[in-house]
Design a protein around this motif. Sequence first.
Motif, short mmCIF file in Angstrom:
data_model
loop_
_atom_site.label_atom_id
_atom_site.label_comp_id
_atom_site.label_asym_id
_atom_site.label_seq_id
_atom_site.Cartn_x
_atom_site.Cartn_y
_atom_site.Cartn_z
N LYS A 97 -68.14 -103.28 -49.72
CA LYS A 97 -67.42 -104.48 -49.26
C LYS A 97 -66.66 -105.06 -50.45
O LYS A 97 -66.90 -104.67 -51.60
CB LYS A 97 -68.40 -105.51 -48.71
N VAL A 98 -65.74 -106.00 -50.17
CA VAL A 98 -65.07 -106.72 -51.24
C VAL A 98 -66.14 -107.47 -52.02
O VAL A 98 -67.01 -108.12 -51.44
CB VAL A 98 -64.01 -107.69 -50.67
N ALA A 99 -66.07 -107.37 -53.34
CA ALA A 99 -67.11 -107.96 -54.18
C ALA A 99 -67.11 -109.48 -54.04
O ALA A 99 -66.10 -110.11 -53.70
CB ALA A 99 -66.88 -107.57 -55.65
N SER A 100 -68.27 -110.04 -54.34
CA SER A 100 -68.40 -111.51 -54.30
C SER A 100 -67.38 -112.13 -55.24
O SER A 100 -67.07 -111.57 -56.29
CB SER A 100 -69.81 -111.90 -54.74
N TYR A 159 -64.30 -112.41 -54.84
CA TYR A 159 -62.95 -111.89 -54.66
C TYR A 159 -62.57 -112.08 -53.20
O TYR A 159 -63.40 -111.93 -52.31
CB TYR A 159 -62.88 -110.39 -55.03
N PRO A 160 -61.30 -112.39 -52.94
CA PRO A 160 -60.91 -112.63 -51.55
C PRO A 160 -60.72 -111.32 -50.79
O PRO A 160 -60.20 -110.35 -51.34
CB PRO A 160 -59.57 -113.37 -51.69
#
Lengths: 161, 201
Positions: A17-20, A22-23
């Motif tokens: 998933k998109v890392a914490s 980061y949008p």
Amino acid sequence: MDDLRKLYRLDELSDYKVASHYPDIRGWKITDANNLVIGTVDDLIVNKAEERVVYLDLEVDKKLIDDRDTPVIEIHNDDENHLLLPIGAVSIDESNKSVICNDVSYATFGRAKRFRKGENINREYETALLRTYYPNDDSDTLRNKNQDDDFYRRSHFERRG
Amino acid sequence: MAEIKIEKKKPVWPWIVAALVIAALVYFIFFWDKNDEQEVIQETTDVTNTDTVSDEAQTMNGNGEVAAYIAFIENNRNNMGLDHEFTNEAFTKLIAATEAKAADVNYDITRDMTQVKEYADKITNDPYETTHANSIGKAATTLAGILQGIQQNSYPDLSADAGEVMSAANSIDPSKLTLDQKDTVKSFFDEASDLLNNMNK
């Protein structure tokens, strides 16, 4: 995506998933520096080994495709409405949930060769696309198309400044 | 210019396991103790299962409450103990049986029965009070009076039986501890059972 080049669509990686902090910009609108709408971010193309996004997979806006003022360089089928855009070419406006491309103009997008959603991308296409976006870039890594290790370590794919 | 990193998703199963463990702890803390208490009460009570109805009770022509009381006394006839649970249940069933018998013969016992129930409540709520025998004696005497009233109203041939119930009730000494006169107390319940049994014939 070609596994040999370590690129994947994030939608395909069910365990990533998109890392914490980061949008996740999938679904956000993208405009050029003059606020003309280029399209929508449809997916994120990631380098899995380096765990970062290298391209945005754009669904190009229909108005841009149909714009008769833009010179037609490539002939496309109706379902060829996607383009890649290097992550380093954009800035992100989180407050307005939009992406701004400062490096490539509306007209240049109109001339770029598009592909069908989900179609595999090869290095030849990437190189040709980068030449369209950056016609003045004559670096070794664009001329030597098979230098995998250095291809994504270019300013077009990295945060600058 | 932009940068977006990706990361591996964290597995969900550890959270599921943690939630199940917490749910189990909550269950054991808040609900398991209550179940244990109920089981302990049942284990310490020597009262025989009152659902067992003897053949004699089943052949009677009577209502369920009377049969249940008679069966309860008969099933505990050989029980030499007299614990709090037995006394409570015996009074509860005798009250229900007496009310049912009074209803059968249309005999109004409302006022006296209210008094009996007050005594029975005292017996239930103050099991360790030294005036326990006093409450038992008063409840027994009042019940004996009610049964005698029913007998005189509807069963004239059973005056001797009713007299024995009253005699047994009057024998309960309020100044003595209940456990020191358990035979006397049990005798009252036995005599009441015999009277009700004869009323049902």
